[in-house]
Each structure stands twice: as C-alpha cells, then as structure tokens.
Enzyme design. Structure first.
Site, short mmCIF file in Angstrom:
data_model
loop_
_atom_site.label_atom_id
_atom_site.label_comp_id
_atom_site.label_asym_id
_atom_site.label_seq_id
_atom_site.Cartn_x
_atom_site.Cartn_y
_atom_site.Cartn_z
N CYS A 83 27.82 43.35 14.65
CA CYS A 83 28.55 44.69 14.27
C CYS A 83 27.51 45.23 13.08
O CYS A 83 27.81 44.32 12.08
CB CYS A 83 29.76 44.65 14.20
N CYS B 240 23.16 50.54 14.31
CA CYS B 240 24.39 50.55 15.02
C CYS B 240 24.33 50.02 16.27
O CYS B 240 23.26 50.47 17.07
CB CYS B 240 24.94 51.97 15.07
N ASP C 53 32.13 41.85 17.41
CA ASP C 53 31.89 43.16 17.07
C ASP C 53 33.10 43.92 17.27
O ASP C 53 34.31 43.67 17.76
CB ASP C 53 30.70 43.80 18.27
N SER C 54 33.03 45.07 16.60
CA SER C 54 34.43 46.05 16.73
C SER C 54 34.71 46.44 18.09
O SER C 54 35.88 46.88 18.33
CB SER C 54 33.99 47.20 15.84
N GLU D 191 29.26 55.25 24.41
CA GLU D 191 30.70 54.99 25.07
C GLU D 191 30.75 55.77 26.43
O GLU D 191 31.23 55.26 27.40
CB GLU D 191 31.75 55.05 24.14
N HIS E 37 25.67 50.33 19.13
CA HIS E 37 25.72 51.63 20.40
C HIS E 37 24.17 52.21 20.40
O HIS E 37 23.94 52.71 21.64
CB HIS E 37 26.68 52.40 19.93
N1 DGL Z 1 29.61 48.22 16.14
C1 DGL Z 1 29.68 49.26 15.25
C2 DGL Z 1 28.17 49.20 14.42
O1 DGL Z 1 27.35 48.44 14.99
C3 DGL Z 1 29.70 50.76 15.79
C4 DGL Z 1 31.17 50.99 16.48
C5 DGL Z 1 32.03 51.16 15.20
O2 DGL Z 1 32.15 52.05 14.38
O3 DGL Z 1 33.03 50.11 15.20
O4 DGL Z 1 28.10 49.63 13.28
#
Ligand code: DGL
Length: 274
Positions: free
Chosen positions: A78, A192, A15-16, A158, A194
């Site tokens: 992600c 997403c 993931d990012s 976050e 999050h």
């Molecule tokens: N992990 C990203 C997603 O699921 C969210 C956070 C980001 O923008 O990197 O889209």
C-alpha cells in the site's frame, strides 16, 4: 518452535483493501513456491484520505495481525501505508524484514525514464507525505518531481470503470492539474495500488511518456531479500494463498478478482478482526 528464519513460513502482504493484490500477483509470479498471507483492511479503507497518525496506527494493527501468522517477511503493498509508516513498521517487526512499495517504484521509474521530470499519481495522504519526492531526489538531486493526488481513480478502479470516456476524462483532468508550462512529465509513477488497472487508459493519453508501477520491482526486492536472509522457500510445489479481510468478504472477492487476475468467491476470503 518456528522462527522467522524457517523457509516454509509465509510472506505477509497487507494493503488497505484489494489494491495490494496487484503487488501480490507480481510476487506470486516471481516466487510461485512461496506461501502467502494477504490482509486487506477493508473495514478502514480508504487510508488515502486519513491523517498520518491514523494510517500509522492502522498499519501497525494490520502488521500485528499478520505477525500472528508467523510471517518471515512483510510486504506493505500500500503506497499510503508505505509513505506514512514504513520506518515504524520496520522497527516494530525487527528482525523480520519489511518492504514497502515506494522505493521499488522509484527504482523502476529511474531505470525506465528517458528524462528527469517525474509525475507521481497517488492518494492525498501519499502526496502530502512527499515520500516519492524524497526517494527520487535521494537518487537524482536535480530531478523535477510533481505529485498529484487522484482520489477519484481509486473509485474508478474499484468500480471497474478503467477505460471508456469517463475514465479518460477524469485522467485527463488530473493530468491538466499536474502539468503546465513549467512542468511536463518524462515518466509517470503509478503511486497507488489501484492505478495499474488504469495503466492502458493513462498510457493511451500520454503517448510516449513512460508509465511505471512498483509491483514487479517490489517482487524483485522480495526475492533479493529472501535470498540475502536465506529464507527462500525450498518447496517444489505451488505455494498456498490465504486471503484475509477486515470487512465485506463478498465485495473483497468481487472486486479483488479484477486486481488479482483470478476470480474469487467470498469463501476464499476469511473475515478477521484487528
Ligand atoms: N492502497 C492505497 C494506496 O496504494 C489506495 C487505497 C486507499 O486509499 O486506501 O495508496
């Protein structure tokens, strides 16, 4: 020499940042005997506001790093990277299977929805790429789909401000942007990683509307893929978990613990360079 068909090899998840730990948690619950390597590209987070070319290139570098760990399957945990780069990553890693979160998320929504109006809450890039709309329309041509970018929800998750009046007002504001006289959602897809942390807040506001995320269905797809490729772990003991981050192991541990549902320390996280 090991090949990716060795059942004891780990599942790679990336993931990012820490958001994909919601998906990792579901995979761990579904497949407790599997060894897991998770990479959070925290140095370049967020992906959601970047160009498609940058997201694709970051995703490829993260995948290349995980390949060094001899993974037998890759989960792109992600939404933004799945929307931008799933085809590229599948080609790049073949014959190792690559699973994204968009298709499983849509499957979950179609199964749970009581109607054909879908609202996708996601990052700016995921909305721009329209992957959710395409995946829904592929299954239901007459479906009505709206995608709403909700960048502030990433920051709220976050920060740990997932309930209370600030979270409530921001969620209401996004829903106001998304819905109007011509569109009222029957189901909401948390597009997403999050947003599962804000599920209760969102559900309290929308009442009877179904709210789904892709974590559990992605874990089920991982199970099916391991089975069909005959690479399910034979181990009887609990699988191992290796956590990697490209920046800020302390922050990763502090925030990631909320996503994983288990407290972490910086010592649990290894810093890597891509
Ligand atoms: N992990 C990203 C997603 O699921 C969210 C956070 C980001 O923008 O990197 O889209």
């Amino acid at each position: 020499m090991t090949t990716h068909t060795d059942t004891s090899l780990p599942i790679g998840v990336f993931d990012s940042g820490v958001g994909g730990l919601t998906v990792l948690k579901a995979i761990r619950e579904e497949l407790p005997n599997e060894n897991l390597v998770y990479l959070g590209d925290t140095a370049r987070l967020p992906y959601g506001t970047k160009s498609t070319a940058s997201i694709e290139s970051y995703a490829k570098q993260a995948t290349k790093k995980l390949r060094e760990y001899n993974i037998k399957i890759l989960v792109v945990a992600c939404n933004t990277a799945s929307a931008a780069a799933i085809d590229t990553l599948q080609q790049y890693l073949a014959p190792i299977p690559v699973i994204g979160v968009v298709e499983p998320g849509v499957e979950a929504a179609i199964t749970a929805s009581m109607g054909d109006s879908y609202l996708v809450l996601a990052t700016e890039a995921t909305v721009r790429l329209g992957a959710y709309s395409r995946a829904i329309k592929k299954r239901d041509l007459n479906a009505k789909v709206r995608e709403q970018s909700c960048e502030m929800l990433v920051a709220l998750a976050e920060e740990g401000w997932t309930s209370g009046h600030i979270a409530d007002s921001i969620v209401r504001r996004y829903l106001l942007e998304a819905e109007d006289k011509t569109f009222k959602a029957d189901s909401i897809i948390l597009g997403c990683t999050h947003f599962p942390l804000l599920r209760d807040t969102i559900s309290n506001i929308v009442g009877d509307v179904v709210v789904v995320d892709s974590a559990v269905t992605t874990a089920a797809v991982v199970r099916e893929t391991l089975t069909s490729h005959k690479i399910m772990s034979m181990g009887k003991q609990s699988g191992t978990l290796k956590l990697l981050a490209t920046d800020g192991t302390q922050r990763f541990a502090r925030i990631g613990g909320n996503f994983l549902g288990q407290s972490l320390t910086a010592q649990n996280v290894q810093l890597v360079d891509l």
